[in-house]
Design a protein around this motif. Structure first.
Motif, short mmCIF file in Angstrom:
data_model
loop_
_atom_site.label_atom_id
_atom_site.label_comp_id
_atom_site.label_asym_id
_atom_site.label_seq_id
_atom_site.Cartn_x
_atom_site.Cartn_y
_atom_site.Cartn_z
N LYS A 19 0.75 -1.14 -0.03
CA LYS A 19 -0.08 0.09 -0.03
C LYS A 19 0.88 1.25 0.02
CE LYS A 19 -3.86 -0.18 2.13
NZ LYS A 19 -4.73 -0.32 3.35
N ALA A 20 0.41 2.10 -0.89
CA ALA A 20 1.50 3.58 -0.96
C ALA A 20 0.04 4.39 -0.68
CB ALA A 20 2.01 3.60 -2.34
N VAL A 21 0.60 5.29 0.76
CA VAL A 21 -0.37 6.34 1.11
C VAL A 21 0.67 7.65 0.99
CG1 VAL A 21 -1.86 7.17 2.73
CG2 VAL A 21 -1.22 4.62 2.39
N ALA A 26 0.65 17.96 7.61
CA ALA A 26 -0.06 17.81 8.86
C ALA A 26 -0.60 16.50 9.17
CB ALA A 26 -1.51 18.73 8.91
N GLY A 27 -0.17 15.40 8.40
CA GLY A 27 -0.33 14.11 8.63
C GLY A 27 -1.82 13.63 7.88
N ALA A 28 -2.43 14.59 7.33
CA ALA A 28 -3.50 14.10 6.47
C ALA A 28 -3.36 13.23 5.30
CB ALA A 28 -4.32 15.35 6.29
N ALA A 29 -3.87 11.98 5.22
CA ALA A 29 -3.83 11.37 3.93
C ALA A 29 -4.57 11.94 2.65
CB ALA A 29 -4.51 9.87 4.27
N VAL A 30 -3.79 12.01 1.61
CA VAL A 30 -4.51 12.80 0.48
C VAL A 30 -4.63 11.93 -0.66
CG1 VAL A 30 -3.46 15.14 1.41
CG2 VAL A 30 -2.15 13.39 -0.49
N ALA A 31 -3.99 10.63 -0.44
CA ALA A 31 -4.27 9.69 -1.44
C ALA A 31 -3.32 8.41 -1.30
CB ALA A 31 -3.51 10.24 -3.09
N GLN A 32 -4.24 7.43 -1.82
CA GLN A 32 -3.63 5.97 -1.42
C GLN A 32 -4.00 5.19 -2.52
OE1 GLN A 32 -5.17 3.42 1.73
NE2 GLN A 32 -6.50 5.36 2.09
N ALA A 33 -3.16 4.00 -2.81
CA ALA A 33 -3.51 2.95 -3.75
C ALA A 33 -2.64 1.76 -3.13
CB ALA A 33 -2.76 3.24 -5.13
N ARG A 400 -1.22 6.03 29.44
CA ARG A 400 -2.23 5.88 28.34
C ARG A 400 -2.02 4.93 27.32
NH1 ARG A 400 -3.37 10.45 23.91
NH2 ARG A 400 -1.24 10.45 23.00
N VAL A 401 -3.04 4.49 26.54
CA VAL A 401 -2.81 3.49 25.37
C VAL A 401 -3.48 3.99 24.55
CG1 VAL A 401 -3.30 1.20 24.54
CG2 VAL A 401 -2.76 1.56 27.07
N VAL A 402 -2.71 4.07 23.10
CA VAL A 402 -3.57 4.54 21.74
C VAL A 402 -3.55 3.51 20.89
CG1 VAL A 402 -3.13 6.07 19.60
CG2 VAL A 402 -2.02 6.65 21.89
N VAL A 403 -4.71 3.13 20.43
CA VAL A 403 -5.17 2.16 19.87
C VAL A 403 -5.47 2.10 18.36
CG1 VAL A 403 -6.27 0.85 21.97
CG2 VAL A 403 -7.68 2.14 20.24
N MET A 404 -5.29 1.57 17.47
CA MET A 404 -5.40 1.57 16.19
C MET A 404 -5.60 0.14 15.57
SD MET A 404 -1.28 1.55 15.78
CE MET A 404 -1.26 2.47 17.03
N GLY A 405 -6.06 0.18 14.28
CA GLY A 405 -6.32 -1.19 13.31
C GLY A 405 -7.91 -1.28 13.54
N GLY A 406 -8.25 -2.26 12.88
CA GLY A 406 -9.80 -2.35 12.40
C GLY A 406 -10.47 -2.55 13.53
N GLU A 432 -4.59 4.46 8.32
CA GLU A 432 -3.22 3.95 7.84
C GLU A 432 -2.08 4.39 8.83
OE1 GLU A 432 -3.20 1.66 6.02
OE2 GLU A 432 -5.34 1.52 4.97
N THR A 433 -2.30 3.89 9.99
CA THR A 433 -1.19 4.32 10.91
C THR A 433 0.36 3.86 10.78
OG1 THR A 433 -2.97 4.13 12.71
CG2 THR A 433 -0.91 4.50 13.39
#
Length: 513
Positions: A19-21, A26-33, A400-406, A432-433
């Motif tokens: 995956k290419a993102v 600012a960390g915003a995703a602008v495009a991916q494939a 604290r805990v930061v969660v990610m994923g589905g 897409e962390t």
């Protein structure tokens, strides 16, 4: 010509696809494939891939991404890679694979693990003996396929393979190579004793560079294959787990918890600490460490029970939601039902391949709702055990805990985690962390927005969507249930090898798309 917005690209070459993102400053995703690929299991326990598939998928994803960026007025200024860890390829002098790549999932090297997996190897490499580290699979190749290893000019991780195709450099990041378990983790360099145990010579390994260093530029041939600009800086990345933590801007007081098929919990450490409670990895922050624990059957446990007991007439995609709604109505403690979540095996802290999952306390008064809540609670209890062991080893609290994923999109699970862990649980805003963590390395490496400090870049580019806070009303009940849970594995441990002897194993080749 209008000004084009600079972006950085994170390429995540995972177990199932590339995956290419692209992210802005600012960390915003602008495009991916994305492009997918499969794997093969030619014998029981073997898991292999064709390294060419990694490159073909990366080229396809990058070509599509480059077109999207051009159409959207964005200009790539840097790229970094993240990847499935422990998977390695053996290349000849021309950079072509000598044999299929051996994956992190591969379990063929049981005899080598038993013979070589010493405390000294753990201390030097930071990795407890298990089926995952590449050292033991390389030792298997040295014993069973010596001709292939003799023809091998370079052993590379996935990152090193793609770096070679993109830049022509025979190099990799030490934060990408260290899961091979061939590095002395005190100095982040190849260790002569570990190489000898794996059957390798030092000249068969690529040059190591710190994560965040510019490795080189995209060659003309690679530019033609990917659509990337020639000479685009390629910045040294890190493994997918470390990059996921970076994408969540984890520090020494924060843990990340990736809620995927497996659950991966990690935190940052400035000092080298090693114990069986976790694996010690090189951090994306050069010179520091990531302490990481793994539970292989995380969301796998959720999906397994969903498929087993969800209503037959539930609409597609509704089964898990339906069970979550039912579980939310069950009181904490699942009415005396506990679930030990070792559906495939036990990794940290037990490292027991014979261990398996079980329900304890099941009665005819329990139904689907109680079983599903018990599964969610079992995952949370296991993570509490991990957090406590990490705190003991580092002598510092995780606040604290930061969660990610589905599974982080489940309000039931994330609130339950906060209640059991007795800590705030922040939900990462980035989908897409892992790719974001790679992009952060690229951003700092090229000085996007005028900043080259990686922690400052990570803070700027990371965001949380919301925070779950612990409910004090359920604290006592969960503490009571956790005290029982903590005794389950030690009590059942003697039975697991006896149960293992009863399992039927069906050999045969399997191709996994």
């Amino acid at each position: 010509m209008p000004t084009r917005t600079p972006v950085v690209i994170g390429v995540d070459c995972s177990t199932t696809g590339a995956k290419a993102v692209a992210f802005d400053a600012a960390g915003a995703a602008v495009a991916q494939a994305r492009r997918g690929y499969g794997r093969r299991s030619p014998r029981l326990g073997w898991q292999e891939q064709d390294p060419q598939d990694w490159w073909d998928a990366a080229c396809g994803a990058l070509t599509e991404l480059a077109a999207l960026l051009a159409a959207g007025g964005h200009e790539p200024v840097g790229l970094a890679l993240t990847h499935q860890r422990e998977t390695f390829a053996c290349l000849d002098a021309d950079g072509h694979p000598v044999r299929p790549a051996v994956m992190w999932l591969d379990t063929r090297a049981g005899e080598q693990i038993a013979r070589l997996g010493s405390t000294a190897v753990h201390e030097r490499s930071g990795k407890p003996a298990s089926t995952t580290p590449s050292l033991y699979k390389l030792a298997w190749l040295a014993e069973h396929e010596p001709a292939a290893l003799a023809r091998t000019a370079t052993v590379v991780d996935v990152h090193g393979f793609l770096v070679g195709r993109l830049t022509g450099e025979r190099a990799t990041s030490w934060a990408s190579a260290d899961p091979l378990s061939l590095l002395d983790m005190l100095n982040f360099d190849w260790d002569a004793g570990l190489l000898a145990a794996a059957g390798l010579h030092p000249d068969q390994l690529p040059r190591l560079v710190p994560p965040g260093a510019v490795l080189g530029g995209v060659t003309k041939d690679a530019a033609a294959a990917t659509g990337l600009p020639p000479d685009l800086p390629v910045v040294a990345g890190a493994g997918d787990g470390q990059c996921a933590g970076l994408g969540a801007a984890v520090d020494a007081a924060t843990a990340y918890l990736n809620l995927g098929t497996g659950l991966t919990l990690g935190t940052h450490s400035d000092d080298y600490v090693w114990t069986r409670a976790f694996r010690t990895l090189a951090s994306p922050v050069a010179g520091a460490y990531t302490l990481e624990a793994l539970l292989s059957s995380g969301a796998l446990s959720i999906a397994w029970l969903r498929d087993l007991v969800a209503s037959p007439d539930a609409a597609t995609g509704r089964g898990e939601i339906e069970l979550g709604e039912l579980a939310a109505a069950v009181p904490p403690g699942a009415r005396g039902l506990l679930y030990l979540p070792y559906l495939t095996s036990a990794e940290s802290p037990h490292w027991d391949p014979d261990a398996r999952a079980c329900f304890i306390g099941l009665s005819d008064g329990h139904g689907r709702a109680e079983m599903f809540r018990a599964v969610l609670e079992g995952l949370a209890y296991e993570e509490r055990l991990t957090v406590e062991l990490v705190e003991q080893a580092t002598a510092r609290p995780i606040e604290r805990v930061v969660v990610m994923g589905g599974a982080s999109r489940s309000p039931v699970l994330t609130q339950l985690l906060a209640d059991v862990l007795e800590r705030p649980v922040a939900i990462s805003a980035a989908v897409e962390t892992t790719a974001l963590g790679a992009a952060m390395l690229a951003a700092a490496g090229v000085g996007l927005a005028g900043v080259t400090d990686l922690p400052a870049t990570a803070t700027r580019m990371s965001r949380v969507a919301e925070v779950r806070t612990p409910d004090p009303a359920v604290r006592g009940r969960y503490r009571q249930a956790y005290a029982v849970y903590r005794d389950l594995y030690p009590t059942l441990k003697p039975l697991f090898p006896r149960l293992s002897a009863l399992r039927d194993e069906l050999p045969g080749e399997e191709t996994i798309p």
